[in-house]
Design an enzyme around this catalytic site. Sequence first.
Site, PDB file in Angstrom:
ATOM      1  N   ASN A 148      -5.608  19.110   1.553  1.00 34.24           N
ATOM      2  CA  ASN A 148      -4.611  18.267   2.221  1.00 34.24           C
ATOM      3  C   ASN A 148      -3.205  18.676   1.785  1.00 34.24           C
ATOM      4  O   ASN A 148      -2.960  18.886   0.593  1.00 34.24           O
ATOM      5  CB  ASN A 148      -4.874  16.802   1.815  1.00 34.24           C
ATOM      6  CG  ASN A 148      -4.085  15.796   2.613  1.00 34.24           C
ATOM      7  OD1 ASN A 148      -4.117  15.821   3.848  1.00 34.24           O
ATOM      8  ND2 ASN A 148      -3.377  14.904   1.939  1.00 34.24           N
ATOM      9  N   HIS A 177       4.172  14.134   7.965  1.00 35.58           N
ATOM     10  CA  HIS A 177       5.279  13.188   7.795  1.00 35.58           C
ATOM     11  C   HIS A 177       6.476  13.782   8.539  1.00 35.58           C
ATOM     12  O   HIS A 177       7.101  14.731   8.055  1.00 35.58           O
ATOM     13  CB  HIS A 177       5.619  13.023   6.309  1.00 35.58           C
ATOM     14  CG  HIS A 177       4.532  12.410   5.493  1.00 35.58           C
ATOM     15  ND1 HIS A 177       4.148  11.096   5.634  1.00 35.58           N
ATOM     16  CD2 HIS A 177       3.741  12.922   4.523  1.00 35.58           C
ATOM     17  CE1 HIS A 177       3.165  10.826   4.777  1.00 35.58           C
ATOM     18  NE2 HIS A 177       2.895  11.915   4.096  1.00 35.58           N
ATOM     19  N   GLU A 230      -1.731  11.597   7.208  1.00 38.78           N
ATOM     20  CA  GLU A 230      -0.703  10.667   6.689  1.00 38.78           C
ATOM     21  C   GLU A 230       0.424  10.523   7.710  1.00 38.78           C
ATOM     22  O   GLU A 230       1.608  10.498   7.356  1.00 38.78           O
ATOM     23  CB  GLU A 230      -0.157  11.187   5.348  1.00 38.78           C
ATOM     24  CG  GLU A 230      -1.232  11.363   4.300  1.00 38.78           C
ATOM     25  CD  GLU A 230      -0.709  11.838   2.949  1.00 38.78           C
ATOM     26  OE1 GLU A 230       0.511  11.772   2.717  1.00 38.78           O
ATOM     27  OE2 GLU A 230      -1.539  12.274   2.135  1.00 38.78           O
ATOM     28  N   ASP A 232       3.351   9.722   9.938  1.00 36.34           N
ATOM     29  CA  ASP A 232       4.442   8.790  10.225  1.00 36.34           C
ATOM     30  C   ASP A 232       5.570   9.595  10.861  1.00 36.34           C
ATOM     31  O   ASP A 232       5.732  10.778  10.592  1.00 36.34           O
ATOM     32  CB  ASP A 232       4.906   7.975   9.004  1.00 36.34           C
ATOM     33  CG  ASP A 232       5.132   8.782   7.745  1.00 36.34           C
ATOM     34  OD1 ASP A 232       5.463   9.981   7.844  1.00 36.34           O
ATOM     35  OD2 ASP A 232       4.999   8.208   6.651  1.00 36.34           O
ATOM     36  N   GLU A 259      -1.714  19.125  -1.954  1.00 33.48           N
ATOM     37  CA  GLU A 259      -0.347  19.666  -2.145  1.00 33.48           C
ATOM     38  C   GLU A 259      -0.267  20.769  -3.199  1.00 33.48           C
ATOM     39  O   GLU A 259       0.593  20.727  -4.077  1.00 33.48           O
ATOM     40  CB  GLU A 259       0.609  18.522  -2.492  1.00 33.48           C
ATOM     41  CG  GLU A 259       0.671  17.463  -1.417  1.00 33.48           C
ATOM     42  CD  GLU A 259       1.524  16.260  -1.788  1.00 33.48           C
ATOM     43  OE1 GLU A 259       2.071  16.226  -2.907  1.00 33.48           O
ATOM     44  OE2 GLU A 259       1.643  15.344  -0.937  1.00 33.48           O
TER      45      GLU A 259
HETATM   46  O1  G3I Z   1       3.260  -0.971  -7.992  1.00 35.35           O
HETATM   47  C1  G3I Z   1       4.341  -0.570  -8.819  1.00 35.35           C
HETATM   48  C2  G3I Z   1       5.235  -1.742  -9.161  1.00 35.35           C
HETATM   49  O2  G3I Z   1       4.489  -2.671  -9.922  1.00 35.35           O
HETATM   50  C3  G3I Z   1       6.432  -1.242  -9.937  1.00 35.35           C
HETATM   51  O3  G3I Z   1       7.301  -2.299 -10.166  1.00 35.35           O
HETATM   52  C4  G3I Z   1       7.150  -0.169  -9.164  1.00 35.35           C
HETATM   53  C5  G3I Z   1       8.318   0.417  -9.983  1.00 35.35           C
HETATM   54  O4  G3I Z   1       8.723   1.651  -9.502  1.00 35.35           O
HETATM   55  O5  G3I Z   1       6.251   0.889  -8.874  1.00 35.35           O
HETATM   56  C6  G3I Z   1       5.146   0.468  -8.089  1.00 35.35           C
HETATM   57  O6  G3I Z   1       4.320   1.594  -7.849  1.00 35.35           O
HETATM   58  C7  G3I Z   1       4.781   2.530  -6.875  1.00 35.35           C
HETATM   59  C8  G3I Z   1       3.660   2.743  -5.864  1.00 35.35           C
HETATM   60  O7  G3I Z   1       4.064   3.717  -4.927  1.00 35.35           O
HETATM   61  C9  G3I Z   1       3.300   1.473  -5.113  1.00 35.35           C
HETATM   62  O8  G3I Z   1       4.370   1.065  -4.341  1.00 35.35           O
HETATM   63  C10 G3I Z   1       5.119   3.820  -7.554  1.00 35.35           C
HETATM   64  O9  G3I Z   1       6.252   3.661  -8.404  1.00 35.35           O
HETATM   65  C11 G3I Z   1       5.417   4.871  -6.520  1.00 35.35           C
HETATM   66  O10 G3I Z   1       5.573   6.126  -7.174  1.00 35.35           O
HETATM   67  C12 G3I Z   1       4.288   4.961  -5.526  1.00 35.35           C
HETATM   68  O11 G3I Z   1       4.677   5.873  -4.509  1.00 35.35           O
HETATM   69  C13 G3I Z   1       3.608   6.431  -3.766  1.00 35.35           C
HETATM   70  C14 G3I Z   1       3.773   7.929  -3.729  1.00 35.35           C
HETATM   71  O12 G3I Z   1       2.746   8.499  -2.936  1.00 35.35           O
HETATM   72  C15 G3I Z   1       3.696   8.527  -5.122  1.00 35.35           C
HETATM   73  O13 G3I Z   1       3.645   9.898  -5.089  1.00 35.35           O
HETATM   74  C16 G3I Z   1       3.650   5.873  -2.357  1.00 35.35           C
HETATM   75  O14 G3I Z   1       3.322   4.494  -2.378  1.00 35.35           O
HETATM   76  C17 G3I Z   1       2.628   6.607  -1.488  1.00 35.35           C
HETATM   77  O15 G3I Z   1       2.819   6.232  -0.149  1.00 35.35           O
HETATM   78  C18 G3I Z   1       2.842   8.097  -1.603  1.00 35.35           C
HETATM   79  O16 G3I Z   1       1.846   8.742  -0.843  1.00 35.35           O
HETATM   80  C19 G3I Z   1       1.944  10.169  -0.788  1.00 35.35           C
HETATM   81  C20 G3I Z   1       0.542  10.708  -0.699  1.00 35.35           C
HETATM   82  O17 G3I Z   1      -0.225  10.263  -1.782  1.00 35.35           O
HETATM   83  C21 G3I Z   1       0.543  12.233  -0.661  1.00 35.35           C
HETATM   84  N1  G3I Z   1       1.376  12.714   0.416  1.00 35.35           N
HETATM   85  C22 G3I Z   1       2.738  12.183   0.422  1.00 35.35           C
HETATM   86  C23 G3I Z   1       2.723  10.655   0.441  1.00 35.35           C
HETATM   87  C24 G3I Z   1       4.119  10.111   0.532  1.00 35.35           C
HETATM   88  O18 G3I Z   1       4.854  10.434  -0.595  1.00 35.35           O
END
Ligand code: G3I
Length: 478
Positions: free
Chosen positions: A214, A251, A280, A282, A172
């Site tokens: 990516n 996405h 990725e 969806d 990105e």
């Molecule tokens: O695990 C913690 C949890 O313990 C806590 O209570 C909670 C509070 O906010 O956060 C949890 O972690 C989160 C994590 O996902 C697991 O669910 C993070 O806050 C959250 O920021 C994180 O989001 C991820 C996101 O990237 C961050 O940028 C998404 O899961 C993940 O699917 C997403 O993936 C990205 C790719 O890496 C790049 N392309 C876009 C894609 C979608 O955004």
Amino acid sequence: MSNKTVPDPRRLMARPGPRAALVSLAVGVLAAGAALTFASSANAATTLGASAAERGGRYFGAAVAANKLSDSVYTTVLNREFNQITPENEMKIDATEPQQNQFTFTNADRIVNHATSRGWKVRGHTLAWHSQQPGWMQNMSGSALRSAMLNHVTRVATYYRGKIDSWDVVNEAFADGNGGARRDSNLQRTGNDWIEAAFRAADAADPTAKLCYNDYNTDNWTWDKTQAVYRMVQDFKSRGVPIDCVGLQSHFNSGSPYPSNYRTTLSSFAALGVDVQITELDIEGSGTTQANTYRNVVNDCLAVARCTGITVWGVRDCDSWRSGGTPLLFDCNGNKKAAYDATLSALNNGVTPTNPPTTPPTGNPTNPPTTGPPTNPPTQGPGGCSATVSLNSWNGGFVATVRVTAGSSGTNGWSVGMTLPSGASVTNAWSANRSGNSGAVTFTNVSYNGRIAAGQSTEFGFQGTGSGSGMSPTCSAS
Ligand code: G3I
């Protein structure tokens, strides 16, 4: 299977060694299996991974969260259907290097071991990214950040050497919207060459993994962001920067729909001599509409010989980062949705792959598209422009970000002049060509950001020594 199914002679000449040997092997395998036959319904594959493997050795994978590997509904679907995994968050910089030079691989290892013990491929995600940086990295800049980033790439890629099929080396790095500029970030401000520096470090650390760029919003062939990434890959290939693949995140939802020219995007990147992977996927929606879009995506990938695999971003709808949009192939109970049936049937029916075109497709950015991006294409002919500069200064140096805004009739090109204060000089610049490095300095557009629609903007930047305060840029458009 998909590794380097079509060799790139330029890459091989530039970089003989283990990577070249793998390519030779893969080419032999491909030649042996050149006569592809598609399954009749009687003996059609019954899972996504098995069916994809029959389509020229492709993979079909899913993003996996380590904490869900103890959920038996989740693992039942995962283990039955897929043959590739991308860790959803566990290999990101904040997860693997939470304190500088203290590396933690426990959660990532759980996912990698789950995959490799079953003979599946692993996509590493991601080595260098502006987001999900640990606090210590967010607070860094300049050469200290550049070194820290390269150290991270080297250490993580070395740790996983031999276990990763493809690495998202950089994620990105381009901005959304018109202009095709790089995304502003602390990494970008270390100099425009940060991306190729990351690729070279990854290549040195793991010469056998495929090294990918990516991004999202790079699915529509006419969008400036797609064209800008295309030009970067083209430039890397022409200069021997080690890049093997491009990941399209894909996405899709109503705000960012599946584009009808998606296949053109896939084949155009492939024609540069890189693999293309849907990384990725969806698709928000439900029922037949969602199923048809999944079918289209699969057919587009199968139609491009170097589209080597598809990864969906999660297993069940409830596992998705966009769970409200029910964008995946299984419902929250692990039941197959209509989208699943369409995906499997598209894989089983197959589409005859074509070789990459030997001549660039229509609209190739070496001849910029005359239609322009989907909204507000710039008008032809000269128009005015203006420029503003913002500074991030420290004792003895600065980074200047210059914003160029087109006037009422858009630009085809632009030139920005400014006089540096006495004692200041430019050390490097990005997203612009430069003449002069002290006193009167002129910046002109590069190939991908000269065309700005009326009222729209693009940005370039430069780093300097001394003080940059008091600069007053002037802009002229062509
Ligand atoms: O695990 C913690 C949890 O313990 C806590 O209570 C909670 C509070 O906010 O956060 C949890 O972690 C989160 C994590 O996902 C697991 O669910 C993070 O806050 C959250 O920021 C994180 O989001 C991820 C996101 O990237 C961050 O940028 C998404 O899961 C993940 O699917 C997403 O993936 C990205 C790719 O890496 C790049 N392309 C876009 C894609 C979608 O955004």
